[in-house]
Design a protein around this motif. Structure first.
Motif: not given
Length: 168
Positions: A40-43, A45
């Motif tokens: 995942r790119a961010t928490s 996502s």
């Protein structure tokens, strides 16, 4: 959040077999060594990005089957759904040939090691349109979803394969 799956690479032997069938004359070992597991790119996502194992070219009116080198060990009661990255769809009308890829938990134990392969077509309207994805760039995303079964379900079949194998 519940942790319900783990991404792994398939064996080099399985990857090489699948890769060279679709991309003959390329260096499967170099490509395999550079495979990045989905993340995942961010928490916040939802989707896990699948990264192109090498440069990919999607030409208007053609399909490309991409052996990702990835498999997923998924807890029972969960499924991994595969979608194209938004940019490929919006900018180039690229889509999965089966609209949504479904990776069941028992696919992990298939004779092909549960190798996730993603087939994408470019359906752009302009003749000669080409969409390119660089090696290591995201080209698809996977989302884990919980599912249920009916109260009278008594299925006991065993899978061995992908693409339509559960109906054979």
């Amino acid at each position: 959040m519940e942790r319900i799956a783990k991404f792994e690479k398939v064996s080099f032997e399985q990857f090489e077999k699948d890769w060279l069938k679709n991309f003959p004359g390329t260096d499967a070992k170099e490509i395999y060594d550079n495979i990045v597991l989905p993340q995942r790119a961010t928490s916040g996502s939802t989707g896990y990005d699948f990264y192109a194992p090498s440069k990919l070219v999607f030409e208007q009116g053609k399909s490309v089957l991409v052996p990702t080198g990835i498999r997923a060990k998924i807890n029972d009661g969960w499924v991994l759904s595969i979608y194209p990255r938004s940019g490929l769809g919006f900018e180039h009308r690229c889509q999965l040939d089966n609209t949504v890829g479904i990776i069941d938990s028992d696919y992990y134990n298939s004779s092909n090691e549960g190798h996730i392969m993603i087939k994408i077509s470019c359906d752009a309207h302009d003749s000669g349109h080409i969409a390119e994805v660089g090696a290591g760039d995201g080209f698809a995303q996977g989302i884990f979803t919980q599912f249920g079964i009916t109260v009278d379900d008594n299925t006991d079949g065993v899978r061995d394969g992908g693409f339509g194998s559960t109906t054979k």
